[in-house]
Design a protein around this motif. Structure first.
Motif, PDB file in Angstrom:
ATOM      1  N   GLU A  56       8.393 -13.334 -14.847  1.00  0.00           N
ATOM      2  CA  GLU A  56       8.271 -12.864 -16.237  1.00  0.00           C
ATOM      3  C   GLU A  56       7.071 -13.498 -16.945  1.00  0.00           C
ATOM      4  O   GLU A  56       7.172 -14.050 -18.037  1.00  0.00           O
ATOM      5  N   ARG A  85       1.769  -8.597  -8.645  1.00  0.00           N
ATOM      6  CA  ARG A  85       2.633  -7.783  -9.501  1.00  0.00           C
ATOM      7  C   ARG A  85       4.090  -8.178  -9.340  1.00  0.00           C
ATOM      8  O   ARG A  85       4.811  -8.361 -10.325  1.00  0.00           O
ATOM      9  N   ASP A  86       4.538  -8.334  -8.079  1.00  0.00           N
ATOM     10  CA  ASP A  86       5.935  -8.703  -7.838  1.00  0.00           C
ATOM     11  C   ASP A  86       6.246 -10.084  -8.405  1.00  0.00           C
ATOM     12  O   ASP A  86       7.305 -10.307  -8.996  1.00  0.00           O
ATOM     13  N   SER A 130       4.663 -11.655 -10.885  1.00  0.00           N
ATOM     14  CA  SER A 130       4.637 -11.648 -12.347  1.00  0.00           C
ATOM     15  C   SER A 130       5.924 -11.061 -12.916  1.00  0.00           C
ATOM     16  O   SER A 130       6.435 -11.531 -13.942  1.00  0.00           O
ATOM     17  N   GLU A 131       6.474 -10.065 -12.237  1.00  0.00           N
ATOM     18  CA  GLU A 131       7.746  -9.489 -12.689  1.00  0.00           C
ATOM     19  C   GLU A 131       8.902 -10.453 -12.459  1.00  0.00           C
ATOM     20  O   GLU A 131       9.771 -10.620 -13.317  1.00  0.00           O
ATOM     21  N   GLU A 132       8.897 -11.129 -11.309  1.00  0.00           N
ATOM     22  CA  GLU A 132       9.985 -12.062 -11.003  1.00  0.00           C
ATOM     23  C   GLU A 132       9.976 -13.256 -11.945  1.00  0.00           C
ATOM     24  O   GLU A 132      11.025 -13.708 -12.408  1.00  0.00           O
ATOM     25  N   ARG A 141       0.116 -11.302 -15.089  1.00  0.00           N
ATOM     26  CA  ARG A 141      -0.478 -11.382 -13.756  1.00  0.00           C
ATOM     27  C   ARG A 141      -1.594 -12.419 -13.706  1.00  0.00           C
ATOM     28  O   ARG A 141      -1.792 -13.066 -12.682  1.00  0.00           O
TER      29      ARG A 141
END
Length: 257
Positions: free
Chosen positions: A63, A56-57, A59-61, A66
């Protein structure tokens, strides 16, 4: 002498890395591969056993979805740069480098500061079948030992080895041999020396039984080495089938011209 300039060649290209970092000349790469390249850099900055950020982290970093991160991590696990620990992922240590020589597994692992070990799976004897006799030169029908052991490095299961040897060469193998020790050292103590060997390497997937013994997923690529060796008199000595985890081993050889 003047040399031509190659402005498109990456100056940070390591000789052993994929050419141009694996990026096609048209410059378009899959998203997962771009994530994989960034994770590779992150792994280089971390130490063995350090945890990777969560999917999750990441994929957010980065962009991305997942599943894109998951695919990148799967490939890095298969390459042996990451390994699973519980529900997380951690940085794996360097691969064990085995020389392609008549040196034993024990010697190769110890040279890298690791502790070799083995767990006995089976030791039995049976009449030498026709196929084994034809491949090795052993006498068909003569009794042979089959020694099967899981290979360990610092108590981590890294391979599976099957050795076939004539009972006449080592009649007390079941009594005098410590299954956790080097078979080659045992032969040396019996006054048996290695002369030469033929070796063949291929990539395979482990069978369900092999994967269970080694403790890996069946989809993990394995390096399979077949060896037929002879003693100093040219007489057949052993036939070995060894599976090595593809994510934990590499092989090296010195070649003379």
């Amino acid at each position: 002498m003047d040399y031509p300039d190659y402005p498109t060649y990456p100056t940070d290209q390591a000789p052993g890395a994929p050419v141009r970092h694996g990026i096609p000349e048209h410059g378009r790469i899959p998203k997962y591969y771009a994530v994989k390249a960034r994770l590779d850099q992150l792994i280089g900055a971390l130490g063995e056993g350090d945890p990777l950020p969560t999917e999750r982290d990441l994929s957010e970093e980065y962009e991305v979805a997942r599943e894109t991160v998951r695919q990148a991590i799967r490939e890095l696990v298969l390459e042996g740069k990451l390994r699973r620990r519980g529900r997380g992922t951690v940085v794996a240590g360097p691969k064990l480098e085995q020389p392609l020589s008549l040196a034993s597994y024990t010697e190769g692992v110890r040279r890298q500061g690791r502790t070799p070990g083995r767990t006995l799976v089976t030791l039995d004897r049976f009449p030498c079948p026709a196929a084994l006799a034809a491949e090795t030169g052993l006498e068909r029908g003569a009794p042979v030992w089959h020694l099967e052991r899981v290979l360990l490095a610092d108590d981590e299961r890294v391979g599976l080895e099957s050795t076939y040897v004539a009972v006449a060469r080592v009649p007390r193998l079941d009594v005098d041999f410590d299954p956790d020790s080097s078979f080659y050292a045992f032969l040396h103590r019996q006054g048996i020396g290695f002369g030469d060997a033929d070796e063949r390497i291929e990539t395979v997937l482990a069978t369900p039984r092999e994967a269970l013994l080694i403790g890996t997923p069946p989809a993990l690529p394995m390096l399979l080495i077949h060896r037929v060796s002879r003693d100093t008199e040219g007489e057949p000595l052993e036939r070995v089938r060894t599976l090595y985890r593809g994510d934990r081993f590499s092989f090296s050889a010195h070649l003379d011209g």
